[in-house]
Write an enzyme that holds these catalytic residues in place. Structure first.
Site, PDB file in Angstrom:
ATOM      1  N   SER A  38       1.490  -2.480   2.831  1.00 19.54           N
ATOM      2  CA  SER A  38       2.558  -2.447   1.836  1.00 19.54           C
ATOM      3  C   SER A  38       2.542  -1.195   0.967  1.00 19.54           C
ATOM      4  O   SER A  38       3.536  -0.879   0.324  1.00 19.54           O
ATOM      5  CB  SER A  38       2.491  -3.687   0.942  1.00 19.54           C
ATOM      6  N   LYS A  92      -0.114  -2.504  -6.092  1.00 16.88           N
ATOM      7  CA  LYS A  92       1.245  -1.961  -6.080  1.00 16.88           C
ATOM      8  C   LYS A  92       1.332  -0.795  -7.055  1.00 16.88           C
ATOM      9  O   LYS A  92       0.402  -0.507  -7.809  1.00 16.88           O
ATOM     10  CB  LYS A  92       2.268  -3.027  -6.473  1.00 16.88           C
TER      11      LYS A  92
END
Length: 223
Positions: A38, A92
């Site tokens: 990701s 993230k």
């Protein structure tokens, strides 16, 4: 009781060492493995990233209690957080801080009405992209940080969202692999108290597709 005392006398050094190591990993610094893509191409599957747990808070060891607030996450920071919404520990990039109005249209971000700058990646990144013809790499200017985002060459349904205001005490986070990341578009805004640290480098990396051999080029690589 006598057995416990004997155990302490015989193993005092190793017990003290292990205790200090656990305290260090809990409150000062730790490493986090990355099992998904990701955050590609910034972070690769198999990377072990160094987590600075004192970047934002001085915490009571083995708890989430902040004793001293040292700083707040900034746009562009790569943060590690224990997400209650995802029931997992995630990595993230911070895109929106409290009060920001963030929107995305066809993978182009706008923050407080200003559209971010995007450019074609350099030759080295294009060489990486050549091994994955289904994606495109662009450099994204986020505040004072320039980093690379990976975009799918086909519509995924995640490339746009209407303007949203980041509430106080929360952050909007996205994966650098924009079309393949379960981030704030899925789990919502991230509460400040869930953020446990910041990552800025790779400790080491294992190539899962090549017998878990170390990737020499990723050793102590900056993120």
């Amino acid at each position: 009781m006598s057995k416990i005392k004997q155990l302490w006398r015989d193993n005092r050094g190793i017990i003290v060492f292990l205790s200090l190591m656990f305290v260090f990993r809990s409150a000062v610094a730790d490493w986090n493995d990355v099992p998904t893509g990701s955050m590609q191409p910034t972070i690769q599957i198999g990377d072990r990233i160094l987590v600075n747990k004192m970047a934002y808070d001085l915490r009571l060891p083995f708890t989430t209690v902040s004793l001293v607030k040292r700083a707040d996450p900034q746009r562009g920071d790569i943060v590690i957080f224990a997400s209650e919404a995802a029931d997992d520990r995630l990595v993230k990039r911070v895109v929106g801080v409290p009060g920001d109005v963030v929107a995305m249209q066809h993978n182009v971000l706008s923050i407080n009405g200003a559209q971010l700058a995007y450019n074609e990646s350099d030759q080295a990144l294009q060489a990486y992209s050549a091994t994955d013809e289904s994606s495109r790499l662009l450099s994204e200017q986020l505040g004072g940080i320039t980093h690379t985002v990976k975009l799918a060459s086909f519509a995924t349904g995640r490339d746009s969202f209407a303007p949203v205001r980041v509430p106080q005490g929360h952050y909007l986070v996205l994966g650098d692999n924009r079309d393949n990341s379960a981030d704030s578009r899925v789990i919502g805004f991230v509460p400040r108290n869930e953020i446990v640290g910041r990552a800025s480098s790779v400790l080491f990396s294992l190539d899962y597709d090549n017998y878990y051999l170390p990737r020499s080029g990723r050793f102590l690589a900056a993120l």
